[in-house]
Design a protein around this motif. Structure first.
Motif, PDB file in Angstrom:
ATOM      1  N   LEU A  23     -72.144 -61.235 -38.334  1.00  0.00           N
ATOM      2  CA  LEU A  23     -73.169 -61.458 -39.347  1.00  0.00           C
ATOM      3  C   LEU A  23     -72.551 -62.095 -40.578  1.00  0.00           C
ATOM      4  O   LEU A  23     -71.419 -61.792 -40.942  1.00  0.00           O
ATOM      5  N   PRO A  24     -73.287 -62.982 -41.267  1.00  0.00           N
ATOM      6  CA  PRO A  24     -72.739 -63.570 -42.499  1.00  0.00           C
ATOM      7  C   PRO A  24     -72.520 -62.494 -43.540  1.00  0.00           C
ATOM      8  O   PRO A  24     -73.326 -61.591 -43.698  1.00  0.00           O
ATOM      9  N   SER A  25     -71.399 -62.578 -44.231  1.00  0.00           N
ATOM     10  CA  SER A  25     -71.078 -61.568 -45.234  1.00  0.00           C
ATOM     11  C   SER A  25     -72.053 -61.659 -46.397  1.00  0.00           C
ATOM     12  O   SER A  25     -72.523 -62.730 -46.756  1.00  0.00           O
ATOM     13  N   CYS A  26     -72.353 -60.492 -46.980  1.00  0.00           N
ATOM     14  CA  CYS A  26     -73.297 -60.438 -48.096  1.00  0.00           C
ATOM     15  C   CYS A  26     -72.580 -60.854 -49.378  1.00  0.00           C
ATOM     16  O   CYS A  26     -71.783 -60.102 -49.923  1.00  0.00           O
ATOM     17  N   LYS A  27     -72.848 -62.026 -49.829  1.00  0.00           N
ATOM     18  CA  LYS A  27     -72.238 -62.517 -51.058  1.00  0.00           C
ATOM     19  C   LYS A  27     -73.286 -62.561 -52.156  1.00  0.00           C
ATOM     20  O   LYS A  27     -74.455 -62.803 -51.904  1.00  0.00           O
ATOM     21  N   SER A  28     -72.846 -62.323 -53.388  1.00  0.00           N
ATOM     22  CA  SER A  28     -73.773 -62.401 -54.504  1.00  0.00           C
ATOM     23  C   SER A  28     -74.162 -63.855 -54.725  1.00  0.00           C
ATOM     24  O   SER A  28     -73.438 -64.776 -54.359  1.00  0.00           O
ATOM     25  N   ARG A  29     -75.324 -64.031 -55.335  1.00  0.00           N
ATOM     26  CA  ARG A  29     -75.792 -65.389 -55.595  1.00  0.00           C
ATOM     27  C   ARG A  29     -74.838 -66.118 -56.528  1.00  0.00           C
ATOM     28  O   ARG A  29     -74.245 -65.511 -57.414  1.00  0.00           O
ATOM     29  N   PRO A  30     -74.703 -67.418 -56.340  1.00  0.00           N
ATOM     30  CA  PRO A  30     -73.862 -68.169 -57.287  1.00  0.00           C
ATOM     31  C   PRO A  30     -74.536 -68.245 -58.649  1.00  0.00           C
ATOM     32  O   PRO A  30     -75.753 -68.097 -58.770  1.00  0.00           O
ATOM     33  N   ASP A  31     -73.732 -68.456 -59.678  1.00  0.00           N
ATOM     34  CA  ASP A  31     -74.280 -68.605 -61.022  1.00  0.00           C
ATOM     35  C   ASP A  31     -75.156 -69.851 -61.084  1.00  0.00           C
ATOM     36  O   ASP A  31     -74.884 -70.854 -60.423  1.00  0.00           O
ATOM     37  N   LEU A  32     -76.215 -69.777 -61.886  1.00  0.00           N
ATOM     38  CA  LEU A  32     -77.121 -70.913 -62.064  1.00  0.00           C
ATOM     39  C   LEU A  32     -76.911 -71.491 -63.456  1.00  0.00           C
ATOM     40  O   LEU A  32     -77.163 -70.823 -64.461  1.00  0.00           O
ATOM     41  N   VAL A  33     -76.441 -72.719 -63.516  1.00  0.00           N
ATOM     42  CA  VAL A  33     -76.173 -73.372 -64.798  1.00  0.00           C
ATOM     43  C   VAL A  33     -77.475 -73.948 -65.352  1.00  0.00           C
ATOM     44  O   VAL A  33     -78.126 -74.770 -64.711  1.00  0.00           O
ATOM     45  N   ILE A  34     -77.851 -73.507 -66.540  1.00  0.00           N
ATOM     46  CA  ILE A  34     -79.047 -74.011 -67.215  1.00  0.00           C
ATOM     47  C   ILE A  34     -78.694 -75.187 -68.117  1.00  0.00           C
ATOM     48  O   ILE A  34     -79.412 -76.175 -68.200  1.00  0.00           O
ATOM     49  N   HIS A  35     -77.566 -75.068 -68.805  1.00  0.00           N
ATOM     50  CA  HIS A  35     -77.111 -76.144 -69.692  1.00  0.00           C
ATOM     51  C   HIS A  35     -75.596 -76.089 -69.778  1.00  0.00           C
ATOM     52  O   HIS A  35     -75.009 -75.012 -69.852  1.00  0.00           O
ATOM     53  N   GLN A  36     -74.977 -77.259 -69.781  1.00  0.00           N
ATOM     54  CA  GLN A  36     -73.520 -77.322 -69.889  1.00  0.00           C
ATOM     55  C   GLN A  36     -73.127 -78.549 -70.696  1.00  0.00           C
ATOM     56  O   GLN A  36     -73.455 -79.679 -70.334  1.00  0.00           O
ATOM     57  N   SER A  37     -72.449 -78.330 -71.820  1.00  0.00           N
ATOM     58  CA  SER A  37     -71.932 -79.426 -72.632  1.00  0.00           C
ATOM     59  C   SER A  37     -70.656 -78.944 -73.303  1.00  0.00           C
ATOM     60  O   SER A  37     -70.215 -77.809 -73.094  1.00  0.00           O
ATOM     61  N   ASP A  38     -70.062 -79.802 -74.118  1.00  0.00           N
ATOM     62  CA  ASP A  38     -68.804 -79.443 -74.774  1.00  0.00           C
ATOM     63  C   ASP A  38     -68.962 -78.282 -75.749  1.00  0.00           C
ATOM     64  O   ASP A  38     -68.021 -77.521 -75.978  1.00  0.00           O
ATOM     65  N   THR A  39     -70.142 -78.149 -76.343  1.00  0.00           N
ATOM     66  CA  THR A  39     -70.326 -77.129 -77.380  1.00  0.00           C
ATOM     67  C   THR A  39     -71.368 -76.072 -77.037  1.00  0.00           C
ATOM     68  O   THR A  39     -71.605 -75.167 -77.830  1.00  0.00           O
ATOM     69  N   LEU A  40     -71.993 -76.164 -75.858  1.00  0.00           N
ATOM     70  CA  LEU A  40     -73.022 -75.188 -75.491  1.00  0.00           C
ATOM     71  C   LEU A  40     -73.081 -75.012 -73.980  1.00  0.00           C
ATOM     72  O   LEU A  40     -73.110 -75.987 -73.231  1.00  0.00           O
ATOM     73  N   SER A  41     -73.085 -73.752 -73.566  1.00  0.00           N
ATOM     74  CA  SER A  41     -73.220 -73.429 -72.147  1.00  0.00           C
ATOM     75  C   SER A  41     -74.164 -72.239 -72.007  1.00  0.00           C
ATOM     76  O   SER A  41     -74.026 -71.243 -72.721  1.00  0.00           O
ATOM     77  N   VAL A  42     -75.137 -72.355 -71.100  1.00  0.00           N
ATOM     78  CA  VAL A  42     -76.040 -71.247 -70.778  1.00  0.00           C
ATOM     79  C   VAL A  42     -76.101 -71.140 -69.263  1.00  0.00           C
ATOM     80  O   VAL A  42     -76.424 -72.112 -68.574  1.00  0.00           O
TER      81      VAL A  42
END
Length: 200
Positions: A23-42
């Motif tokens: 059976l496929p191993s139960c892995k947590s969901r990957p992180d979902l990037v909402i915004h990514q820039s040099d000065t802001l990440s959500v």
């Protein structure tokens, strides 16, 4: 007869074991990037280990960006000082430009986050990007919870001047109907980097 039954039982156990392993191993969901820039990440992600277990939270949750701006701009903190009997005025956690940049992305993240995830953010000073404020935001019981993990120093702190004293510690300062998160129902065990702001 007994030997045949034992062999058959062994085959069944082996088959079940192989099925479970395949059976496929139960892995947590990957992180979902909402915004990514040099000065802001959500990013939508799990709350790190070490914090009290509060999952699931009330996500997804819709909060207008304007309401998020009001909450961010209301946040203040007290900075520690090495001088005895010294007092200082509360300082803003976010500048107005930071609140305006961060609020729309947090609003979007909260509207997309599943119940077992929180919105993580990193925001930097545009002029001094090495000065970061990081934390987590989520909604529970109609209240916004905001955890500050790392607080950027104001521009005038840490500069090599004769009149500046280094900040040794800090704690969030509730205003209005805000309060600090407490580990116990009687209000004891306050976490000074975790503030709760009612939405109503």
């Amino acid at each position: 007869m007994v030997k045949r039954n034992m062999t058959r039982s062994g085959n069944v156990i082996l088959s079940v074991f192989l099925a479970l392993v395949s059976l496929p191993s139960c892995k947590s969901r990957p992180d979902l990037v909402i915004h990514q820039s040099d000065t802001l990440s959500v990013v939508i992600r799990e709350l790190p280990a070490g914090y009290p277990s509060i999952m699931p939270v009330h996500h997804p949750y819709t909060i207008p960006p304007e309401a998020v701006i009001d909450i961010l701009e209301s946040l203040t903190y007290d900075a520690g000082t090495l001088l005895p009997l010294a007092t200082a005025r509360p300082r803003s956690v976010f500048t107005k430009p930071q609140a305006k940049r961060l609020a729309p992305e947090l609003s979007k993240a909260l509207s997309l986050a599943p119940p077992e995830r929180v919105s993580a953010f990193t925001i930097a000073d545009v002029e001094k990007p090495d000065r970061l404020t990081t934390g987590f935001v989520f909604v529970l019981d109609g209240e916004v919870h905001l955890i500050i993990e790392h607080l950027q120093r104001p521009r005038y702190e840490g500069e090599q001047t004769s009149y500046q004293q280094p900040v040794s510690n800090w704690k969030l300062r509730p205003t209005g109907n805000q309060r600090l998160y407490a580990r116990h129902l009687n209000g004891k065990g306050e976490m000074t980097n975790w503030i709760i702001s009612p939405l109503r």
